[in-house]
Design a protein around this motif. Sequence first.
Motif, PDB file in Angstrom:
ATOM      1  N   ASP A  84      23.779  49.448  27.651  1.00 13.76           N
ATOM      2  CA  ASP A  84      24.567  49.530  28.880  1.00 13.76           C
ATOM      3  C   ASP A  84      25.855  48.741  28.685  1.00 13.76           C
ATOM      4  OD1 ASP A  84      25.443  49.833  31.446  1.00 13.76           O
ATOM      5  OD2 ASP A  84      23.973  48.501  32.356  1.00 13.76           O
ATOM      6  N   GLY A  85      26.980  49.386  28.809  1.00 11.04           N
ATOM      7  CA  GLY A  85      28.269  48.734  28.606  1.00 11.04           C
ATOM      8  C   GLY A  85      28.817  48.065  29.852  1.00 11.04           C
ATOM      9  N   THR A  86      28.037  48.055  30.935  1.00 11.89           N
ATOM     10  CA  THR A  86      28.488  47.458  32.178  1.00 11.89           C
ATOM     11  C   THR A  86      28.566  45.945  32.028  1.00 11.89           C
ATOM     12  OG1 THR A  86      27.346  49.210  33.361  1.00 11.89           O
ATOM     13  CG2 THR A  86      28.020  47.292  34.647  1.00 11.89           C
ATOM     14  N   PRO A  87      29.708  45.341  32.392  1.00 14.44           N
ATOM     15  CA  PRO A  87      29.803  43.879  32.312  1.00 14.44           C
ATOM     16  C   PRO A  87      28.815  43.228  33.266  1.00 14.44           C
ATOM     17  CG  PRO A  87      31.923  44.859  32.924  1.00 14.44           C
ATOM     18  CD  PRO A  87      30.925  45.948  32.868  1.00 14.44           C
ATOM     19  N   SER A  88      28.321  42.070  32.877  1.00 15.55           N
ATOM     20  CA  SER A  88      27.395  41.337  33.734  1.00 15.55           C
ATOM     21  C   SER A  88      27.761  39.858  33.737  1.00 15.55           C
ATOM     22  CB  SER A  88      25.958  41.518  33.247  1.00 15.55           C
ATOM     23  OG  SER A  88      25.815  40.992  31.952  1.00 15.55           O
ATOM     24  N   ASN A  89      27.148  39.135  34.633  1.00 15.80           N
ATOM     25  CA  ASN A  89      27.350  37.700  34.782  1.00 15.80           C
ATOM     26  C   ASN A  89      28.829  37.395  35.022  1.00 15.80           C
ATOM     27  OD1 ASN A  89      24.587  37.440  34.361  1.00 15.80           O
ATOM     28  ND2 ASN A  89      24.846  37.186  32.163  1.00 15.80           N
ATOM     29  N   VAL A  90      29.382  36.442  34.303  1.00 16.85           N
ATOM     30  CA  VAL A  90      30.771  36.029  34.519  1.00 16.85           C
ATOM     31  C   VAL A  90      31.731  37.168  34.204  1.00 16.85           C
ATOM     32  CG1 VAL A  90      32.580  34.466  33.702  1.00 16.85           C
ATOM     33  CG2 VAL A  90      30.292  33.590  34.142  1.00 16.85           C
ATOM     34  N   GLU A  91      31.441  37.959  33.186  1.00 19.30           N
ATOM     35  CA  GLU A  91      32.325  39.070  32.819  1.00 19.30           C
ATOM     36  C   GLU A  91      32.513  40.045  33.974  1.00 19.30           C
ATOM     37  OE1 GLU A  91      30.573  40.829  29.400  1.00 19.30           O
ATOM     38  OE2 GLU A  91      31.117  39.173  28.080  1.00 19.30           O
ATOM     39  N   ALA A  92      31.480  40.231  34.792  1.00 16.24           N
ATOM     40  CA  ALA A  92      31.569  41.162  35.919  1.00 16.24           C
ATOM     41  C   ALA A  92      32.452  40.612  37.032  1.00 16.24           C
ATOM     42  CB  ALA A  92      30.178  41.463  36.459  1.00 16.24           C
ATOM     43  N   LEU A  93      32.652  39.311  37.068  1.00 15.88           N
ATOM     44  CA  LEU A  93      33.453  38.703  38.137  1.00 15.88           C
ATOM     45  C   LEU A  93      34.943  38.688  37.811  1.00 15.88           C
ATOM     46  CD1 LEU A  93      31.146  35.676  38.975  1.00 15.88           C
ATOM     47  CD2 LEU A  93      31.376  37.801  40.254  1.00 15.88           C
ATOM     48  N   LEU A  94      35.291  38.699  36.533  1.00 11.62           N
ATOM     49  CA  LEU A  94      36.698  38.632  36.145  1.00 11.62           C
ATOM     50  C   LEU A  94      37.422  39.893  36.598  1.00 11.62           C
ATOM     51  CD1 LEU A  94      36.373  37.134  32.575  1.00 11.62           C
ATOM     52  CD2 LEU A  94      36.743  35.936  34.726  1.00 11.62           C
ATOM     53  N   GLY A  95      38.534  39.715  37.284  1.00 13.77           N
ATOM     54  CA  GLY A  95      39.316  40.839  37.782  1.00 13.77           C
ATOM     55  C   GLY A  95      38.855  41.342  39.138  1.00 13.77           C
ATOM     56  N   LEU A  96      37.773  40.786  39.658  1.00 12.91           N
ATOM     57  CA  LEU A  96      37.253  41.200  40.955  1.00 12.91           C
ATOM     58  C   LEU A  96      38.161  40.650  42.055  1.00 12.91           C
ATOM     59  CD1 LEU A  96      34.692  42.797  41.647  1.00 12.91           C
ATOM     60  CD2 LEU A  96      33.538  40.638  42.030  1.00 12.91           C
ATOM     61  N   SER A  97      38.391  41.442  43.089  1.00 16.66           N
ATOM     62  CA  SER A  97      39.233  40.960  44.187  1.00 16.66           C
ATOM     63  C   SER A  97      38.353  40.397  45.288  1.00 16.66           C
ATOM     64  CB  SER A  97      40.116  42.092  44.716  1.00 16.66           C
ATOM     65  OG  SER A  97      39.309  43.120  45.247  1.00 16.66           O
ATOM     66  N   GLY A  98      38.989  39.670  46.168  1.00 15.54           N
ATOM     67  CA  GLY A  98      38.264  39.069  47.277  1.00 15.54           C
ATOM     68  C   GLY A  98      39.211  38.698  48.390  1.00 15.54           C
ATOM     69  N   THR A  99      38.635  38.192  49.471  1.00 16.24           N
ATOM     70  CA  THR A  99      39.397  37.781  50.640  1.00 16.24           C
ATOM     71  C   THR A  99      39.160  36.301  50.874  1.00 16.24           C
ATOM     72  OG1 THR A  99      39.020  39.971  51.574  1.00 16.24           O
ATOM     73  CG2 THR A  99      39.786  38.276  53.078  1.00 16.24           C
ATOM     74  N   VAL A 100      40.223  35.582  51.154  1.00 13.78           N
ATOM     75  CA  VAL A 100      40.115  34.152  51.436  1.00 13.78           C
ATOM     76  C   VAL A 100      39.422  33.987  52.784  1.00 13.78           C
ATOM     77  CG1 VAL A 100      41.420  32.030  51.828  1.00 13.78           C
ATOM     78  CG2 VAL A 100      42.181  33.665  50.087  1.00 13.78           C
ATOM     79  N   THR A 101      38.342  33.180  52.804  1.00 16.40           N
ATOM     80  CA  THR A 101      37.620  32.944  54.066  1.00 16.40           C
ATOM     81  C   THR A 101      38.064  31.648  54.719  1.00 16.40           C
ATOM     82  OG1 THR A 101      35.788  31.928  52.852  1.00 16.40           O
ATOM     83  CG2 THR A 101      35.603  34.276  53.384  1.00 16.40           C
ATOM     84  N   THR A 102      38.389  30.641  53.932  1.00 14.85           N
ATOM     85  CA  THR A 102      38.972  29.404  54.463  1.00 14.85           C
ATOM     86  C   THR A 102      40.243  29.139  53.685  1.00 14.85           C
ATOM     87  OG1 THR A 102      37.690  28.007  52.942  1.00 14.85           O
ATOM     88  CG2 THR A 102      36.745  28.401  55.119  1.00 14.85           C
ATOM     89  N   GLY A 103      41.297  28.798  54.395  1.00 18.44           N
ATOM     90  CA  GLY A 103      42.591  28.577  53.748  1.00 18.44           C
ATOM     91  C   GLY A 103      42.503  27.517  52.658  1.00 18.44           C
ATOM     92  N   PHE A 104      43.342  27.636  51.671  1.00 17.48           N
ATOM     93  CA  PHE A 104      43.346  26.703  50.554  1.00 17.48           C
ATOM     94  C   PHE A 104      44.060  25.422  50.951  1.00 17.48           C
ATOM     95  CE2 PHE A 104      41.729  30.224  48.501  1.00 17.48           C
ATOM     96  CZ  PHE A 104      41.484  30.017  47.153  1.00 17.48           C
ATOM     97  N   VAL A 105      43.372  24.311  50.781  1.00 17.44           N
ATOM     98  CA  VAL A 105      43.948  22.992  51.017  1.00 17.44           C
ATOM     99  C   VAL A 105      43.936  22.276  49.676  1.00 17.44           C
ATOM    100  CG1 VAL A 105      43.696  20.805  52.247  1.00 17.44           C
ATOM    101  CG2 VAL A 105      43.057  22.956  53.370  1.00 17.44           C
TER     102      VAL A 105
END
Length: 158
Positions: A84-105
């Motif tokens: 299976d060539g699907t990335p897993s673990n940390v490799e699967a997270l790289l390049g993933l987008s997300g939404t900020v839930t609490t502003g960066f301080v």
Amino acid sequence: MATDFLENYAWIFWLGLILVFVIIEVATIDFIFLMLAVGSLGGLVSGLFGAPWWAQVLIAAVLSLLLLFFVRPALHRALRRGADGTPSNVEALLGLSGTVTTGFVAGQGHVKLTNGETWTAKLSQTAEERPVEAGERVVVTAIEGATAVVVPAERTAL
């Protein structure tokens, strides 16, 4: 005297060597020691056919090298073909987008990634120094322990 001993009991040496190589191969599963075990088997067989001890060693060495360079790579390719060539673990997270839930301080905050996980995050050193507010889109560039390193997503005009 020593050569007589070698010629008479070389088969014990070969059996012991094969056993050691097989045990190591079972522990490593890399096919290196399997090739050495089969090469040693060639040395054992040549000894059973009456080859002198030095010829047994030469046959075992040549056979092992041939197996290592020709059979082992083909065996690896055949076994990895269905992987299976699907990335897993940390490799699967790289390049993933997300939404900020609490502003960066001070460069630290929390993000909810598109896979549903919420991570503690920090801004990458390559990102411009600006406030990152809740609801803003970010992209994961690295993982450092339990912290996602993110950069703000580029805004594209439609």
